[in-house]
Design a protein around this motif. Structure first.
Motif, PDB file in Angstrom:
ATOM      1  N   ASP A 155       0.811  -1.208   0.000  1.00 16.79           N
ATOM      2  CA  ASP A 155       0.000   0.000   0.000  1.00 16.79           C
ATOM      3  C   ASP A 155       0.849   1.265   0.000  1.00 16.79           C
ATOM      4  OD1 ASP A 155      -2.154  -1.631   0.027  1.00 16.79           O
ATOM      5  OD2 ASP A 155      -2.666  -1.355   2.139  1.00 16.79           O
ATOM      6  N   THR A 156       2.005   1.236   0.676  1.00 18.15           N
ATOM      7  CA  THR A 156       2.871   2.416   0.666  1.00 18.15           C
ATOM      8  C   THR A 156       3.323   2.744  -0.746  1.00 18.15           C
ATOM      9  OG1 THR A 156       3.658   1.917   2.898  1.00 18.15           O
ATOM     10  CG2 THR A 156       4.996   3.409   1.576  1.00 18.15           C
ATOM     11  N   LEU A 157       3.731   1.727  -1.495  1.00 14.81           N
ATOM     12  CA  LEU A 157       4.123   1.931  -2.884  1.00 14.81           C
ATOM     13  C   LEU A 157       2.960   2.457  -3.702  1.00 14.81           C
ATOM     14  CD1 LEU A 157       6.009   1.667  -5.303  1.00 14.81           C
ATOM     15  CD2 LEU A 157       5.447  -0.763  -5.395  1.00 14.81           C
ATOM     16  N   SER A 158       1.749   1.944  -3.469  1.00 19.19           N
ATOM     17  CA  SER A 158       0.573   2.410  -4.198  1.00 19.19           C
ATOM     18  C   SER A 158       0.362   3.902  -3.982  1.00 19.19           C
ATOM     19  CB  SER A 158      -0.667   1.634  -3.752  1.00 19.19           C
ATOM     20  OG  SER A 158      -0.541   0.257  -4.023  1.00 19.19           O
ATOM     21  N   ALA A 159       0.527   4.354  -2.742  1.00 18.96           N
ATOM     22  CA  ALA A 159       0.350   5.768  -2.440  1.00 18.96           C
ATOM     23  C   ALA A 159       1.386   6.624  -3.160  1.00 18.96           C
ATOM     24  CB  ALA A 159       0.433   5.994  -0.928  1.00 18.96           C
ATOM     25  N   PHE A 160       2.642   6.167  -3.181  1.00 19.21           N
ATOM     26  CA  PHE A 160       3.692   6.903  -3.895  1.00 19.21           C
ATOM     27  C   PHE A 160       3.369   6.988  -5.385  1.00 19.21           C
ATOM     28  CE2 PHE A 160       6.223   6.573  -0.107  1.00 19.21           C
ATOM     29  CZ  PHE A 160       7.198   7.544  -0.221  1.00 19.21           C
ATOM     30  N   LEU A 161       2.950   5.879  -5.960  1.00 19.91           N
ATOM     31  CA  LEU A 161       2.638   5.875  -7.389  1.00 19.91           C
ATOM     32  C   LEU A 161       1.473   6.809  -7.702  1.00 19.91           C
ATOM     33  CD1 LEU A 161       2.940   2.053  -8.197  1.00 19.91           C
ATOM     34  CD2 LEU A 161       4.446   3.860  -9.019  1.00 19.91           C
ATOM     35  N   LEU A 162       0.447   6.769  -6.863  1.00 22.62           N
ATOM     36  CA  LEU A 162      -0.731   7.586  -7.128  1.00 22.62           C
ATOM     37  C   LEU A 162      -0.395   9.069  -7.131  1.00 22.62           C
ATOM     38  CD1 LEU A 162      -3.741   7.439  -7.671  1.00 22.62           C
ATOM     39  CD2 LEU A 162      -4.142   7.561  -5.204  1.00 22.62           C
ATOM     40  N   ILE A 163       0.367   9.527  -6.139  1.00 20.18           N
ATOM     41  CA  ILE A 163       0.709  10.950  -6.074  1.00 20.18           C
ATOM     42  C   ILE A 163       1.594  11.347  -7.245  1.00 20.18           C
ATOM     43  CG2 ILE A 163       2.752  10.696  -4.605  1.00 20.18           C
ATOM     44  CD1 ILE A 163       0.139  13.486  -4.367  1.00 20.18           C
TER      45      ILE A 163
END
Length: 517
Positions: A489-497
Motif C-alpha cells: 500500500d505504501t508503494l501504491s500511495a507513492f505511485l498515485l501521487i
C-alpha cells in the motif's frame, strides 16, 4: 516567439487523448468491467505482441545511417537519468521518514521511470503537430523511445533493481506497524556510516538495507553443504509465502487456479532473475497483483536442514553438474535481456541500417536503395511490415487502459497520517520537477557541445521529455511478488501521487521542450 498561451495549448492538447484513455481504464476497473485477470491477459498482448510490433514498424522505416548516431547520446541520457534518480532516492531515504520495509522501494521508485506506454503515446501525439514532420517524426520518436525502454530493461531486470526490491522483505526486516517506527538519522544506512566513521560518534550499527545473513541464528543452523550451494534468503521468502497461502487455502497446492498470475510478463522476468524461478510451479493468489492486501498467518519456524557427512559433501562438490548449475545461476540475470521488446529492436535495427535488406520491407528509393517490388507493387516482405503496423496500433491505447485499471485497484493506507507524506512530496518533486530541469539543461548542453544535432528535433524532444515521467507501475507487481504479507500500500500511495503530479508536469515539460526546439 510563440505566446505562453499557445505553448500551454500545444502542451496540453496532445495529452488529452492520453489522459482520456487512462480515465477509461480507471472507470472500467472501478466498475469491475476490467478485472485483474483481464489486465493480465491484456498485459501479455501488450508486452509480447503489440509493443514489439510497434517498435519494429517504427524502427525499420525511421532509422537510417544518418540518424543511427542518435543511439549513443540517447543511451547516455537514459543512464544519466537513472543515476540521478538513484541518488535522489538515497537522499530522500536518509532525510525523510520512510517505512523500514520501503527503504529499497523508494530508491528504485525514484530511479526507474515509465518509459514504455506513457511516453510512447505522448510522443506519437505531440509529433503529429508543428514543428515536427508528421510524416516521419512520429515513427522516429517511437524508435528513440525504444532506446529508453531497452535501458530500463537492462537496469531493472539484468542490473538487479527488480530483485533488490526483495531486500525490504528479508527475514529480520520489520513489517506492518513495526515498520512504521520512526528512526533517527544515525539509524539510517548512510547516516550511520557518517556518524561512526566521520563524526566518530558511539552509536549502534544501523539496520542494514540488505543482508544475506538477516537472521544470524537461522543461518548458523544451516549445514555447510547448504551454505556452499549458495541457498539464500530468497528461497525462504518464497517458501514462507507459499506456506502461508497453503495454511489459509490448502487447495492452492493442488490446483493451478492462478495460471494468469504465473504467465504475467513481469512475474516471469522477476522469476528468471531471482531464486523465485526455482519455485515457479507454486501457485499464488491473484489478489496479490490486484492490489488486495490479505492478512496472512505467520508460518511455523522451519526446522534446520540436515547436515551431510563430509564425504557426501565432497562427492557432491566434485560432480560436474554442480558447476553447470553455478554457471546457469550466474548467467540467469542475463536471460532477462531477452524479451520480445529487445528482440524486436535487435532484429529491426539491422534491417533498418542495411539498405538492401530494408528494401525488402519498405520503399528505399529516396535513400538510394534498390527498387524491389512484388506483383502488387509493394516490396516483397512488405506484408510483414504492414502486419507489424496493424498489431502495433493497439499497443498505446491498450497500455494506457491497463495503466488506468491498475490505478483503480490500488489501495491507499488508512488513516492517511500513516503515510510518509514528506517523502512522497520529495519523491514527486525530485522526479517530476527537479529531474526534468536537469534533463533540459543536460540536453541543451549536449546540443551546444555538438553531441546532439540542433536540427534533430525528434531526438531532442524525446531526450528532454523522458526526464519527467513517473515511476513504472510494474514495480507494484514485482513488490507484490516479494512481499511476505501482500502489503504494497505504501508503494501504491507513492505511485498515485506521482501520476497525479504527472498530469500537470507533463504538459509544462512538453511546452518547455517545444519552446527550446
Amino acid at each position: 516567439m510563440p505566446s505562453a498561451g499557445y505553448l500551454i495549448y500545444c502542451g496540453i492538447m496532445p495529452l488529452l487523448k492520453t489522459f482520456i484513455a487512462i480515465f477509461v481504464g480507471y472507470f472500467l476497473g472501478k466498475k469491475g468491467l476490467f478485472t485483474a485477470e483481464a489486465s493480465k491477459g491484456a498485459s501479455q498482448v501488450s508486452m509480447n505482441i503489440s509493443l514489439p510490433a510497434l517498435i519494429f514498424a517504427n524502427v525499420v522505416p525511421a532509422f537510417t545511417s544518418q540518424n543511427v548516431s542518435a543511439l549513443g547520446p540517447l543511451f547516455l541520457t537514459a543512464f544519466s537519468y537513472l543515476g540521478f534518480g538513484f541518488t535522489f532516492g538515497l537522499i530522500i531515504r536518509e532525510i525523510c521518514y520512510v517505512p523500514r520495509n520501503f527503504w529499497q522501494g523508494i530508491v528504485v521508485l525514484c530511479a526507474m521511470s515509465n518509459w514504455g506506454n506513457l511516453p510512447t503515446a505522448i510522443v506519437e501525439a505531440v509529433m503529429q503537430e508543428a514543428p515536427f514532420n508528421r510524416n516521419s517524426d512520429p515513427a522516429l520518436g517511437v524508435s528513440f523511445v525504444s532506446v529508453f525502454i531497452v535501458s530500463y530493461h537492462l537496469v531493472f531486470w539484468v542490473g538487479g533493481a527488480a530483485r533488490s526490491l526483495a531486500w525490504d522483505y528479508l527475514p529480520g526486516v520489520p513489517q506492518g506497524a513495526e515498520a512504521e517506527r520512526r528512526l533517527a538519522w544515525h539509524e539510517k544506512p548512510i547516516g550511520g556510516f557518517i556518524a561512526r566513521y566521520v563524526l566518530h560518534l558511539k552509536v549502534a550499527s544501523p539496520a542494514p538495507v540488505y543482508s544475506e545473513k538477516a537472521d544470524g541464528a537461522s543461518v548458523s543452523e544451516k549445514g555447510p553443504m547448504e551454505m556452499e550451494k549458495g541457498k539464500d534468503v530468497m528461497d525462504d521468502l518464497e517458501a514462507n509465502l507459499y506456506a502461508s497461502l497453503q495454511a489459509e487455502q490448502p487447495e492452492l497446492g493442488m490446483v493451478e487456479e492462478d495460471h494468469a498470475y504465473e504467465t504475467d510478463p513481469d512475474v516471469q522476468l522477476a522469476r528468471r532473475t531471482s531464486r523465485l524461478s526455482i519455485t515457479s510451479n507454486r501457485s499464488r493468489r491473484p489478489s496479490l497483483l490486484a492490489g488486495i492486501s490479505p492478512s496472512l498467518p505467520q508460518p511455523p519456524a522451519t526446522p534446520p536442514p540436515s547436515v551431510l557427512h563430509s564425504s557426501e559433501q565432497a562427492n557432491v562438490h566434485e560432480h560436474p553438474s554442480s558447476y553447470f548449475a553455478r554457471l546457469q545461476k550466474t548467467l540467469r540475470p542475463l536471460s532477462a535481456a531477452v524479451t520480445p521488446i529487445t528482440v524486436s529492436l535487435v532484429i529491426s535495427l539491422p534491417i533498418a541500417l542495411i539498405t538492401n535488406l530494408k528494401a525488402l520491407f519498405v520503399n528505399t528509393t529516396n535513400q538510394g536503395g534498390p527498387a524491389w517490388y512484388g506483383p502488387d507493387g509493394n516490396p516483397p516482405l512488405n506484408f510483414i511490415y504492414v502486419s507489424a503496423q496493424f498489431l502495433g496500433e493497439i499497443a498505446v491505447p491498450l497500455s494506457l487502459i491497463l495503466l488506468g485499471a491498475s490505478f483503480a485497484r490500488m489501495q491507499i493506507p488508512r488513516p492517511l497520517s500513516r503515510l510518509p507524506i514528506m517523502a512522497m512530496l520529495a519523491a514527486a518533486l525530485a522526479k517530476m520537477v527537479l529531474l526534468p530541469v536537469i534533463g533540459v539543461f543536460l540536453i541543451q548542453g549536449m546540443v551546444k557541445g555538438g553531441l546532439i544535432p540542433r536540427e534533430a528535433l525528434a531526438e531532442r524532444f524525446v531526450a528532454m521529455f523522458l526526464s519527467g515521467t513517473p515511476p513504472a507501475v510494474n514495480q507494484l507487481i514485482v513488490s507484490s511478488l516479494y512481499s511476505t504479507t501482500g502489503d504494497v500500500d505504501t508503494l501504491s500511495a507513492f505511485l498515485l501521487i506521482q501520476y497525479i503530479v504527472m498530469f500537470f508536469s507533463s504538459a509544462a515539460l512538453t511546452a518547455v521542450s517545444l519552446l527550446l526546439l
